[in-house]
Scaffold this motif. Structure first.
Motif, PDB file in Angstrom:
ATOM      1  N   ARG A 134     -63.468  17.245  74.514  1.00 37.93           N
ATOM      2  CA  ARG A 134     -62.754  18.363  74.927  1.00 37.93           C
ATOM      3  C   ARG A 134     -62.598  19.175  73.774  1.00 37.93           C
ATOM      4  NH1 ARG A 134     -60.375  20.960  80.116  1.00 37.93           N
ATOM      5  NH2 ARG A 134     -61.545  19.820  81.519  1.00 37.93           N
ATOM      6  N   GLU A 135     -62.220  18.303  72.916  1.00 41.30           N
ATOM      7  CA  GLU A 135     -61.524  18.982  71.571  1.00 41.30           C
ATOM      8  C   GLU A 135     -62.927  18.970  70.668  1.00 41.30           C
ATOM      9  OE1 GLU A 135     -57.203  16.193  70.895  1.00 41.30           O
ATOM     10  OE2 GLU A 135     -59.763  15.963  69.174  1.00 41.30           O
ATOM     11  N   GLY A 136     -64.208  18.265  70.801  1.00 45.95           N
ATOM     12  CA  GLY A 136     -65.188  18.632  69.915  1.00 45.95           C
ATOM     13  C   GLY A 136     -66.221  19.780  70.307  1.00 45.95           C
ATOM     14  N   HIS A 137     -66.134  20.469  71.493  1.00 45.95           N
ATOM     15  CA  HIS A 137     -66.325  21.199  72.008  1.00 45.95           C
ATOM     16  C   HIS A 137     -65.585  22.517  71.598  1.00 45.95           C
ATOM     17  CE1 HIS A 137     -69.538  21.943  76.108  1.00 45.95           C
ATOM     18  NE2 HIS A 137     -69.262  22.714  75.427  1.00 45.95           N
ATOM     19  N   ALA A 138     -64.571  22.386  72.395  1.00 47.87           N
ATOM     20  CA  ALA A 138     -63.946  23.244  71.749  1.00 47.87           C
ATOM     21  C   ALA A 138     -64.226  23.569  70.191  1.00 47.87           C
ATOM     22  CB  ALA A 138     -62.310  23.592  72.075  1.00 47.87           C
ATOM     23  N   PHE A 139     -63.854  23.630  69.148  1.00 48.98           N
ATOM     24  CA  PHE A 139     -64.053  23.560  67.757  1.00 48.98           C
ATOM     25  C   PHE A 139     -65.903  24.063  68.247  1.00 48.98           C
ATOM     26  CE2 PHE A 139     -67.438  21.693  64.764  1.00 48.98           C
ATOM     27  CZ  PHE A 139     -67.189  22.646  63.884  1.00 48.98           C
ATOM     28  N   ALA A 140     -66.750  23.989  68.758  1.00 43.00           N
ATOM     29  CA  ALA A 140     -68.176  23.933  68.066  1.00 43.00           C
ATOM     30  C   ALA A 140     -68.027  25.943  69.285  1.00 43.00           C
ATOM     31  CB  ALA A 140     -69.561  23.333  69.474  1.00 43.00           C
ATOM     32  N   ASP A 141     -68.045  25.965  70.315  1.00 39.83           N
ATOM     33  CA  ASP A 141     -67.216  26.704  70.777  1.00 39.83           C
ATOM     34  C   ASP A 141     -66.761  28.127  69.308  1.00 39.83           C
ATOM     35  OD1 ASP A 141     -68.912  26.096  73.302  1.00 39.83           O
ATOM     36  OD2 ASP A 141     -66.657  25.947  74.298  1.00 39.83           O
ATOM     37  N   THR A 142     -65.867  28.003  69.089  1.00 44.72           N
ATOM     38  CA  THR A 142     -64.864  28.516  68.789  1.00 44.72           C
ATOM     39  C   THR A 142     -65.962  29.007  67.052  1.00 44.72           C
ATOM     40  OG1 THR A 142     -62.856  27.144  69.088  1.00 44.72           O
ATOM     41  CG2 THR A 142     -63.086  28.866  66.989  1.00 44.72           C
ATOM     42  N   VAL A 143     -66.405  27.689  66.478  1.00 49.75           N
ATOM     43  CA  VAL A 143     -67.006  28.075  65.447  1.00 49.75           C
ATOM     44  C   VAL A 143     -68.413  28.864  64.735  1.00 49.75           C
ATOM     45  CG1 VAL A 143     -67.821  26.807  62.570  1.00 49.75           C
ATOM     46  CG2 VAL A 143     -65.904  26.192  63.791  1.00 49.75           C
ATOM     47  N   PHE A 144     -68.824  28.237  66.092  1.00 48.67           N
ATOM     48  CA  PHE A 144     -70.467  28.608  66.159  1.00 48.67           C
ATOM     49  C   PHE A 144     -71.373  28.469  67.309  1.00 48.67           C
ATOM     50  CE2 PHE A 144     -70.073  24.733  63.703  1.00 48.67           C
ATOM     51  CZ  PHE A 144     -70.682  25.164  62.549  1.00 48.67           C
ATOM     52  N   LYS A 145     -70.644  29.415  68.521  1.00 48.99           N
ATOM     53  CA  LYS A 145     -70.800  29.984  69.687  1.00 48.99           C
ATOM     54  C   LYS A 145     -69.723  31.477  69.954  1.00 48.99           C
ATOM     55  CE  LYS A 145     -71.628  28.472  73.949  1.00 48.99           C
ATOM     56  NZ  LYS A 145     -71.594  27.198  74.316  1.00 48.99           N
ATOM     57  N   GLY A 146     -69.044  31.324  68.478  1.00 47.09           N
ATOM     58  CA  GLY A 146     -68.274  32.738  69.050  1.00 47.09           C
ATOM     59  C   GLY A 146     -66.822  32.783  70.014  1.00 47.09           C
ATOM     60  N   GLN A 147     -66.658  31.849  70.062  1.00 42.07           N
ATOM     61  CA  GLN A 147     -65.488  31.962  71.476  1.00 42.07           C
ATOM     62  C   GLN A 147     -64.940  30.722  71.280  1.00 42.07           C
ATOM     63  OE1 GLN A 147     -68.232  30.628  74.661  1.00 42.07           O
ATOM     64  NE2 GLN A 147     -69.605  31.748  74.618  1.00 42.07           N
ATOM     65  N   PRO A 148     -63.439  31.902  70.425  1.00 42.92           N
ATOM     66  CA  PRO A 148     -62.613  30.835  69.669  1.00 42.92           C
ATOM     67  C   PRO A 148     -61.927  29.852  70.944  1.00 42.92           C
ATOM     68  CG  PRO A 148     -62.696  33.144  68.560  1.00 42.92           C
ATOM     69  CD  PRO A 148     -63.796  32.544  69.628  1.00 42.92           C
ATOM     70  N   ARG A 149     -61.669  29.049  70.780  1.00 44.64           N
ATOM     71  CA  ARG A 149     -61.298  28.474  71.900  1.00 44.64           C
ATOM     72  C   ARG A 149     -60.333  27.483  71.258  1.00 44.64           C
ATOM     73  NH1 ARG A 149     -62.351  24.359  75.522  1.00 44.64           N
ATOM     74  NH2 ARG A 149     -64.690  24.180  74.474  1.00 44.64           N
ATOM     75  N   LYS A 150     -59.019  26.824  72.199  1.00 44.01           N
ATOM     76  CA  LYS A 150     -58.115  25.149  71.664  1.00 44.01           C
ATOM     77  C   LYS A 150     -58.530  24.497  72.827  1.00 44.01           C
ATOM     78  CE  LYS A 150     -54.431  28.629  69.651  1.00 44.01           C
ATOM     79  NZ  LYS A 150     -53.071  28.196  69.262  1.00 44.01           N
ATOM     80  N   ALA A 151     -58.589  23.242  72.083  1.00 43.25           N
ATOM     81  CA  ALA A 151     -58.491  22.038  73.492  1.00 43.25           C
ATOM     82  C   ALA A 151     -57.091  21.766  74.605  1.00 43.25           C
ATOM     83  CB  ALA A 151     -59.242  21.033  72.962  1.00 43.25           C
ATOM     84  N   ASP A 152     -57.051  22.035  75.306  1.00 44.75           N
ATOM     85  CA  ASP A 152     -55.754  21.785  76.132  1.00 44.75           C
ATOM     86  C   ASP A 152     -55.318  20.155  76.392  1.00 44.75           C
ATOM     87  OD1 ASP A 152     -53.826  22.698  77.744  1.00 44.75           O
ATOM     88  OD2 ASP A 152     -54.990  23.558  79.783  1.00 44.75           O
ATOM     89  N   HIS A 153     -54.423  20.239  75.725  1.00 49.66           N
ATOM     90  CA  HIS A 153     -53.992  19.195  75.275  1.00 49.66           C
ATOM     91  C   HIS A 153     -51.779  18.808  77.041  1.00 49.66           C
ATOM     92  CE1 HIS A 153     -55.679  19.922  71.951  1.00 49.66           C
ATOM     93  NE2 HIS A 153     -55.769  18.145  71.838  1.00 49.66           N
ATOM     94  N   ASP A 154     -52.269  19.815  77.281  1.00 51.35           N
ATOM     95  CA  ASP A 154     -51.134  20.321  78.162  1.00 51.35           C
ATOM     96  C   ASP A 154     -51.683  19.487  80.048  1.00 51.35           C
ATOM     97  OD1 ASP A 154     -48.715  20.375  79.514  1.00 51.35           O
ATOM     98  OD2 ASP A 154     -49.320  22.047  80.759  1.00 51.35           O
ATOM     99  N   LEU A 155     -50.556  18.636  80.102  1.00 48.27           N
ATOM    100  CA  LEU A 155     -50.803  18.232  81.301  1.00 48.27           C
ATOM    101  C   LEU A 155     -52.457  17.060  81.309  1.00 48.27           C
ATOM    102  CD1 LEU A 155     -49.664  19.748  83.925  1.00 48.27           C
ATOM    103  CD2 LEU A 155     -48.801  18.596  83.386  1.00 48.27           C
ATOM    104  N   VAL A 156     -52.676  16.266  80.737  1.00 41.82           N
ATOM    105  CA  VAL A 156     -53.990  14.836  80.496  1.00 41.82           C
ATOM    106  C   VAL A 156     -52.999  13.685  81.381  1.00 41.82           C
ATOM    107  CG1 VAL A 156     -54.911  13.586  79.371  1.00 41.82           C
ATOM    108  CG2 VAL A 156     -54.408  15.965  78.350  1.00 41.82           C
ATOM    109  N   ALA A 157     -53.735  13.946  82.118  1.00 38.12           N
ATOM    110  CA  ALA A 157     -53.871  12.485  83.240  1.00 38.12           C
ATOM    111  C   ALA A 157     -54.505  10.681  82.290  1.00 38.12           C
ATOM    112  CB  ALA A 157     -54.368  12.961  84.603  1.00 38.12           C
ATOM    113  N   ALA A 158     -54.089  10.330  82.548  1.00 38.53           N
ATOM    114  CA  ALA A 158     -54.645   8.842  81.665  1.00 38.53           C
ATOM    115  C   ALA A 158     -54.355   7.506  83.494  1.00 38.53           C
ATOM    116  CB  ALA A 158     -53.834   8.878  80.429  1.00 38.53           C
TER     117      ALA A 158
END
Length: 455
Positions: A316-340
Motif C-alpha cells: 500500500r505504501e508503494g502504491h500510494a507513492f506511485a499515485d502521489t508522484v506519478f499519477k497526480g493523486q496525492p495519497r497517504k498509506a493508511d496505517h490505522d487499524l491494520v489487522a495481523a
C-alpha cells in the motif's frame, strides 16, 4: 536537467515492485529497478510465503491423528524434508518469475545487481554503471538481527531455515516475537524437539496480554519447552551439537540454534547518510506521510522505514507513492487499524487496540469467550479457542478484536472490515450467527467479562 529514468527503485520486494509497476504501467514513467538477490523480497523468498507453506506441512500430523478419531484408518509415515524443500524451491521459483514478468510487462527495466545512491539523483550499480533518476525509491526491506555474543556465527536465522539440507533433531529458538513463536510451532509439528528462550516475562510482546498468554499455554500443551526470563549469552561448538550458555534455564546442547530476536532495516552501505537522509533509532529511514525523506527526490517504503513491517502495508505504501508522484493523486498509506495474524498453532488474529491500550484511553467493556472447538473436541483434544472484543463504553465502537483459534487469520480479516467501518457492539449483536462455527462467538457474546479503564 536530463534523466535516464523517471524512477529508480532499489529493492525488488513487495513494496518496491508494486511502486515500480504502478509508476510504469499507470503513471507512464520510465522506471528501472535493481535487486541484488531474488525478486520478491523477504515475503516471497524467505518470509511469509515459504513460512506459510511450512505451517501447512507442520499441521498434518495433528490432522492425521484427528482423522483416526473420526474413523479413518490412516497412519502417518515419515516426513521427507528433502521432498518438501524441493517442492518449496519450485514454488518460489514460480512466484519469483511472476514478480519478474509483472515488471517486464509493465515496461520496467530490471538490473540484477546491488545498487547504491551516489547523490540525490544518481544511482550507482555494482558493475560501475551510473543511472540518473528524477526520483529514487528505497525499498530494501529488513534483515534478521543477531546480537553480538560469542559464537553468534554458529546460529541460523529465518533467512537460512528454509535452506537447511536436513531438519535438526533439536533446536533452541532464541526470541519471543511472532517469528520465534511461528517457527517453534512449525518445527515442533515437523518432529523437531523445540526449546524457546525469551528474555521477557511472556512471549509475543505487544499483542494483547490475554491472547498471548493463551497462545503460550497452547504451545506448552503441545510440547514446546518455553523458557521466559532466559537469555543466551554465548554459543560454542560441542562435537556435533551447539552448547548454549544462558541466563535462566534455557542452557544446554542443541543440534541447531535459531535466532529470531527482531529485524533491522537494510540501510547500511546505501550511501544515504552523506546526502542528508535522516535515520531513526533502529536504523530506519525517516519519511513523512507520503514516504518522502528529508531529501526531496528520495523516497522510501516498506520495512526499511520501520512503520508497520507487514507485506500488505509495504504494498500500500508503494502504491500510494506511485499515485502521489506519478499519477497526480496525492495519497497517504493508511496505517490505522491494520489487522495481523501470527501463524502459531493455534493462530492468533488481531486488529485494533489491546485491552491494556484501550483501558489507558478510557472506560471499556471486555467481552471474552473461551471454549473447546467442535472439530478437535470430538477428536479428544484439549485445544481451546479464545474470542475477545474490546468495546468503548462511551461510543460503543469495537476498538479491538483478538482471536486465538484455527484459521484465526482468515476470521480476523473479515472482522477487520467491520471494525474499520466503525462497527459498534450492537452492530455485532444485530448480526445473525452462522451455526455451527467458531466465528459465531463474535456475535453471541452478550455480557462483558469485565469493565476496565478510567472514566
Amino acid at each position: 536537467m536530463t534523466f535516464d529514468v523517471d524512477l529508480f527503485v532499489i529493492g525488488g520486494g513487495s513494496g518496491g515492485v508494486r511502486a515500480a509497476r504502478i509508476a510504469a504501467s499507470e503513471g507512464g514513467a520510465r522506471v528501472a529497478l535493481a535487486e541484488e538477490y531474488r525478486m520478491g523480497g523477504t515475503c516471497v523468498i524467505r518470509g511469509c510465503v515459504p513460512k506459510k507453506l511450512m505451517v501447512f506441512a507442520s499441521a498434518f500430523p495433528g490432522q492425521i491423528e484427528d482423522a483416526r478419531a473420526y474413523g479413518w484408518d490412516v497412519t502417518a509415515g515419515d516426513f521427507s524434508w528433502p521432498q518438501f524443500r524441493a517442492a518449496l524451491d519450485k514454488e518460489l521459483i514460480r512466484l519469483e518469475g511472476a514478480y519478474r514478468s509483472g515488471l517486464v510487462n509493465a515496461g520496467v527495466t530490471i538490473h540484477d545487481c546491488r545498487a547504491t545512491v551516489e547523490d540525490a539523483h544518481t544511482v550507482k550499480l555494482a558493475d560501475g554503471r551510473r543511472i540518473r533518476a528524477k526520483h529514487i525509491l528505497i525499498a530494501t526491506g529488513g534483515r534478521p538481527f543477531v546480537p553480538d555474543i560469542p559464537g553468534a556465527d554458529l546460529a541460523i536465522t529465518s533467512n537460512e531455515v528454509f535452506l537447511l539440507d536436513a531438519l535438526p533433531a533439536s533446536v533452541l529458538i532464541v526470541g519471543g516475537g511472532f517469528i520465534a513463536c511461528e517457527f517453534a510451532c512449525i518445527l515442533h509439528g515437523l518432529g523437531v524437539k523445540v526449546t524457546l528462550a525469551y528474555r521477557g516475562d511472556q512471549v509475543l510482546r505487544g499483542f494483547d496480554d490475554e491472547a498471548r498468554g493463551h497462545v503460550a499455554d497452547a504451545m506448552r500443551a503441545r510440547g514446546i519447552d518455553i523458557h521466559c526470563n532466559s537469555d543466551v549469552t554465548a554459543l560454542e561448538r560441542d562435537g556435533t551439537t551447539i552448547r548454549a550458555s544462558a541466563t535462566g534455564t534455557a542452557g544446554g546442547s542443541y543440534d541447531a540454534v535459531l535466532y529470531a530476536t527482531g529485524r533491522k532495516p537494510n540501510t547500511e552501505g546505501l550511501g544515504l547518510e552523506p546526502l542528508g537522509v535522516r535515520f531513526g533509532a533502529n536504523g530506519q529511514i525517516v519519511v513523512d506521510g507520503y514516504s518522502q525523506t528529508a531529501v526531496p527526490s528520495i523516497y522510501a517504503v516498506g520495512d526499511v522505514t520501520d512503520r508497520i513491517a507487514l507485506t500488505p502495508v509495504a504494498i500500500r505504501e508503494g502504491h500510494a507513492f506511485a499515485d502521489t508522484v506519478f499519477k497526480g493523486q496525492p495519497r497517504k498509506a493508511d496505517h490505522d487499524l491494520v489487522a495481523a495474524a501470527v501463524f502459531t498453532q493455534p493462530e492468533l488474529g488481531t486488529v485494533g487496540l489491546t485491552e491494556a491500550e484501550a483501558a489507558a484511553q478510557g472506560p471499556v467493556e471486555v467481552y471474552v469467550a473461551t471454549f473447546r472447538p467442535m472439530q478437535t473436541l470430538f477428536a479428544g483434544r484439549q485445544d481451546k479457542a479464545l474470542f475477545k472484543l474490546i468495546v468503548c463504553q462511551t461510543t460503543r465502537r469495537v476498538l479491538g478484536c483478538h482471536i486465538v483459534a484455527p484459521a484465526a487469520g482468515e476470521m480476523i480479516q473479515l472482522a477487520a472490515i467491520a471494525i474499520k467501518m466503525g462497527a459498534t457492539k450492537e452492530d455485532f449483536d444485530r448480526t445473525c450467527a452462522v451455526h455451527p462455527t467458531m466465528a459465531e462467538e463474535l456475535v453471541t457474546m452478550k455480557s462483558p467479562a469485565r469493565r476496565v479503564g478510567n472514566a
